[in-house]
Design a protein around this motif. Structure first.
Motif, PDB file in Angstrom:
ATOM      1  N   VAL A  77      39.722  39.341  44.062  1.00  0.00           N
ATOM      2  CA  VAL A  77      39.215  38.615  42.896  1.00  0.00           C
ATOM      3  C   VAL A  77      37.723  38.880  42.766  1.00  0.00           C
ATOM      4  O   VAL A  77      37.041  39.153  43.761  1.00  0.00           O
ATOM      5  N   THR A 128      41.655  33.252  36.694  1.00  0.00           N
ATOM      6  CA  THR A 128      42.397  34.484  36.946  1.00  0.00           C
ATOM      7  C   THR A 128      43.625  34.180  37.804  1.00  0.00           C
ATOM      8  O   THR A 128      43.527  33.485  38.813  1.00  0.00           O
ATOM      9  N   THR A 144      47.707  41.057  37.800  1.00  0.00           N
ATOM     10  CA  THR A 144      46.618  40.111  37.568  1.00  0.00           C
ATOM     11  C   THR A 144      46.607  39.754  36.093  1.00  0.00           C
ATOM     12  O   THR A 144      46.733  40.627  35.227  1.00  0.00           O
ATOM     13  N   VAL A 196      39.191  31.413  39.541  1.00  0.00           N
ATOM     14  CA  VAL A 196      40.490  31.856  40.050  1.00  0.00           C
ATOM     15  C   VAL A 196      41.429  30.647  40.048  1.00  0.00           C
ATOM     16  O   VAL A 196      41.046  29.558  40.475  1.00  0.00           O
TER      17      VAL A 196
END
Length: 279
Positions: free
Chosen positions: A41, A234, A241, A47
């Motif tokens: 990441v 994310t 992803t 995230v």
């Protein structure tokens, strides 16, 4: 079997190995679903951590906690069996992710640690065959919007391969739709008309590692399914992803007859279309 029921079964099986039979039978078990072990990441971008907690048939989860430093510090991320938490890493390095759950009887043991790489990459997990981006579940609704619109999701892959199809949750509109795959610059790479909810492309679309793509579909009468405030960070489920760009999430749309390359965003919505990937 529902998404949660399947994960409960998996967690129950794994807990016998992770914690030992006596513990697994008498204490709550937590599990982190995303990001997956070994995921990479970026620094400074939110995230989305997701997971579940179970306590056999007894239930009664009262708290779920998450740690990104191997258990030195903890933050409560939920009080039910399913949880979501947004964390923004600020430094390059590795996160050591563990979670734990509690009932009224007390706190369970932490999960086995998993590593998430921030600002760097690690070894890729070997994969073979066909993979589907199984997004963490959430309540979705059939939108009452009846305008012609193209809805989709930005996505990237951690290795080269091909987008071989898509799966989506249909809303109230059940007629033909046009499924499309786009480059990050809006170049149309693939297109197929269908009335199905799981579509294997006649011609797979080759993809390059770490490049953004968009999978989308055009519906002439709206009637799509959506979940607002979903892509708040994310989402990483290797090899997939769904990137957050620091401002908005991966869900995108574009209004107009015939649709087109979708770039607009609304409340980090998820329009429930995701790719199939094959190496």
């Amino acid at each position: 079997m529902s998404w949660l029921a399947k994960l409960v079964a998996v967690v129950a099986a794994l807990s016998l190995v992770t914690f030992g039979t006596a513990y697994a039978r008498n204490a709550p078990v937590a599990a982190v679903i995303t990001p997956t072990a070994g995921a990479s990441v970026p620094v400074g971008v939110p995230v989305l951590f997701t997971g579940i907690a179970v306590n056999g048939e007894t239930g009664g989860i009262t708290s779920v906690e998450l740690s990104v430093d191997g258990g030195s510090t903890w933050v409560e991320v939920g009080t039910t069996e399913s949880w979501r938490y947004v964390y923004t890493p600020t430094e390059v390095g590795d996160l050591t992710v563990v979670s734990r759950a509690a009932t009224a009887a007390g706190m369970g043991e932490p999960t086995a640690p998993r590593t998430v790489h921030v600002g760097s990459t690690g070894p890729l997990r070997p994969i073979s065959g066909l993979y589907y981006f199984l997004l963490p579940d959430a309540v979705s609704a059939a939108d009452t919007d009846a305008e012609p619109v193209e809805v989709g999701m930005r996505t990237r892959f951690d290795r080269p391969g091909s987008i071989t199809g898509v799966a989506l949750r249909r809303g109230s509109y059940a007629g033909p739709i046009t499924v499309r795959v786009w480059s990050s610059a809006g170049v149309l790479l693939g297109e197929q008309v269908t009335a199905e909810s799981r579509i294997m492309l006649t011609t797979p679309v080759p993809v390059t590692a770490d490049e953004d793509y968009v999978v989308s579909y055009y519906t002439p009468e709206g009637g799509y399914r959506s979940s607002e405030h979903y892509f708040t960070g994310t989402v990483v489920s290797m090899p997939f992803t769904a990137p957050h760009d620091g401002v908005s999430g991966a869900g995108v749309y574009r209004y107009g007859v015939g649709g087109g390359f979708p770039t607009d965003t609304w409340h980090d919505s998820n329009y429930w279309i995701a790719p199939y990937f094959q190496r």
